[in-house]
Design a protein around this motif. Structure first.
Motif, PDB file in Angstrom:
ATOM      1  N   ILE A  91       0.863  -1.177   0.000  1.00  0.00           N
ATOM      2  CA  ILE A  91       0.000   0.000   0.000  1.00  0.00           C
ATOM      3  C   ILE A  91       0.899   1.225   0.000  1.00  0.00           C
ATOM      4  O   ILE A  91       1.786   1.351   0.841  1.00  0.00           O
ATOM      5  CB  ILE A  91      -0.915  -0.009   1.241  1.00  0.00           C
ATOM      6  CG1 ILE A  91      -1.851  -1.207   1.189  1.00  0.00           C
ATOM      7  CG2 ILE A  91      -1.706   1.280   1.326  1.00  0.00           C
ATOM      8  CD1 ILE A  91      -2.696  -1.389   2.420  1.00  0.00           C
ATOM      9  N   ASP A  92       0.679   2.104  -0.936  1.00  0.00           N
ATOM     10  CA  ASP A  92       1.473   3.327  -1.041  1.00  0.00           C
ATOM     11  C   ASP A  92       0.910   4.365  -0.074  1.00  0.00           C
ATOM     12  O   ASP A  92       0.097   5.214  -0.446  1.00  0.00           O
ATOM     13  CB  ASP A  92       1.452   3.848  -2.481  1.00  0.00           C
ATOM     14  CG  ASP A  92       2.377   5.039  -2.668  1.00  0.00           C
ATOM     15  OD1 ASP A  92       3.082   5.422  -1.711  1.00  0.00           O
ATOM     16  OD2 ASP A  92       2.384   5.591  -3.785  1.00  0.00           O
ATOM     17  N   MET A  93       1.347   4.275   1.179  1.00  0.00           N
ATOM     18  CA  MET A  93       0.822   5.178   2.208  1.00  0.00           C
ATOM     19  C   MET A  93       1.296   6.611   2.006  1.00  0.00           C
ATOM     20  O   MET A  93       0.620   7.546   2.417  1.00  0.00           O
ATOM     21  CB  MET A  93       1.189   4.681   3.609  1.00  0.00           C
ATOM     22  CG  MET A  93       0.323   3.520   4.072  1.00  0.00           C
ATOM     23  SD  MET A  93      -1.446   3.879   4.043  1.00  0.00           S
ATOM     24  CE  MET A  93      -1.597   5.123   5.308  1.00  0.00           C
ATOM     25  N   GLU A  94       2.451   6.804   1.372  1.00  0.00           N
ATOM     26  CA  GLU A  94       2.922   8.170   1.132  1.00  0.00           C
ATOM     27  C   GLU A  94       1.962   8.917   0.213  1.00  0.00           C
ATOM     28  O   GLU A  94       1.613  10.066   0.472  1.00  0.00           O
ATOM     29  CB  GLU A  94       4.326   8.157   0.544  1.00  0.00           C
ATOM     30  CG  GLU A  94       5.389   7.730   1.523  1.00  0.00           C
ATOM     31  CD  GLU A  94       6.773   7.679   0.904  1.00  0.00           C
ATOM     32  OE1 GLU A  94       6.938   8.184  -0.223  1.00  0.00           O
ATOM     33  OE2 GLU A  94       7.676   7.144   1.548  1.00  0.00           O
ATOM     34  N   ALA A  95       1.519   8.260  -0.848  1.00  0.00           N
ATOM     35  CA  ALA A  95       0.576   8.892  -1.785  1.00  0.00           C
ATOM     36  C   ALA A  95      -0.768   9.113  -1.117  1.00  0.00           C
ATOM     37  O   ALA A  95      -1.388  10.179  -1.278  1.00  0.00           O
ATOM     38  CB  ALA A  95       0.413   8.030  -3.027  1.00  0.00           C
ATOM     39  N   ARG A  96      -1.223   8.125  -0.336  1.00  0.00           N
ATOM     40  CA  ARG A  96      -2.505   8.282   0.358  1.00  0.00           C
ATOM     41  C   ARG A  96      -2.432   9.403   1.384  1.00  0.00           C
ATOM     42  O   ARG A  96      -3.378  10.165   1.548  1.00  0.00           O
ATOM     43  CB  ARG A  96      -2.914   6.974   1.034  1.00  0.00           C
ATOM     44  CG  ARG A  96      -3.357   5.923   0.051  1.00  0.00           C
ATOM     45  CD  ARG A  96      -3.869   4.700   0.741  1.00  0.00           C
ATOM     46  NE  ARG A  96      -4.265   3.698  -0.240  1.00  0.00           N
ATOM     47  CZ  ARG A  96      -4.983   2.639   0.053  1.00  0.00           C
ATOM     48  NH1 ARG A  96      -5.393   2.427   1.283  1.00  0.00           N
ATOM     49  NH2 ARG A  96      -5.294   1.770  -0.883  1.00  0.00           N
TER      50      ARG A  96
END
Length: 137
Positions: A91-96
């Motif tokens: 999961i790309d948490m930086e983008a979210r």
């Protein structure tokens, strides 16, 4: 004589406001789901290597297993394979988080969500600060 009702139409501003609310809600939901999915679990951390080793053990045990044990081992193998697949889905948490920071203040104001409520569901204080949400908001 029956009354005729005039169908009211939404103004373009109202439609735009609804679209904005849906978009902000989607961003907030995705961020909170990401937080929940990446939340550390209690106990020893499992790695793909340990799961692969357990899968190998199950394959070896299946050769000599009675029917009931075979059923249980097959289910265990399915569970381990599903866990291994979930580990590979990153999961790309930086983008979210970046998307969340953009909409969080507006969403919070429109829904009257307090700083404490965000914190209680797991949003870090630093993220709220970036979003412009303060304790007094």
């Amino acid at each position: 004589m029956a009354k005729k009702f005039r169908r009211s139409t939404m103004s373009p501003e109202h439609k735009a406001a609804l679209a904005k609310g849906r978009a902000e809600g989607r961003v907030v939901r995705e961020y909170l789901e990401g937080l929940r999915a990446t939340k550390p679990k209690r106990g020893r951390k499992r790695t793909p290597e340990t799961i692969t080793a357990q899968l190998s053990e199950i394959d070896a045990q299946l050769e000599d297993a009675n029917p009931i044990d075979e059923l249980m081992l097959v289910q265990r193998r399915r569970d381990l394979q599903a866990e291994l697949d979930r580990m590979s889905d990153s999961i790309d948490m930086e983008a979210r988080e970046a998307a969340f920071v953009e909409v969080a203040k507006s969403y919070s104001e429109s829904k009257k969500i307090s700083y404490a409520s965000w914190r209680e569901v797991g949003v870090e204080a630093s993220v709220l600060t970036k979003a412009g949400i303060t304790r007094s908001s």
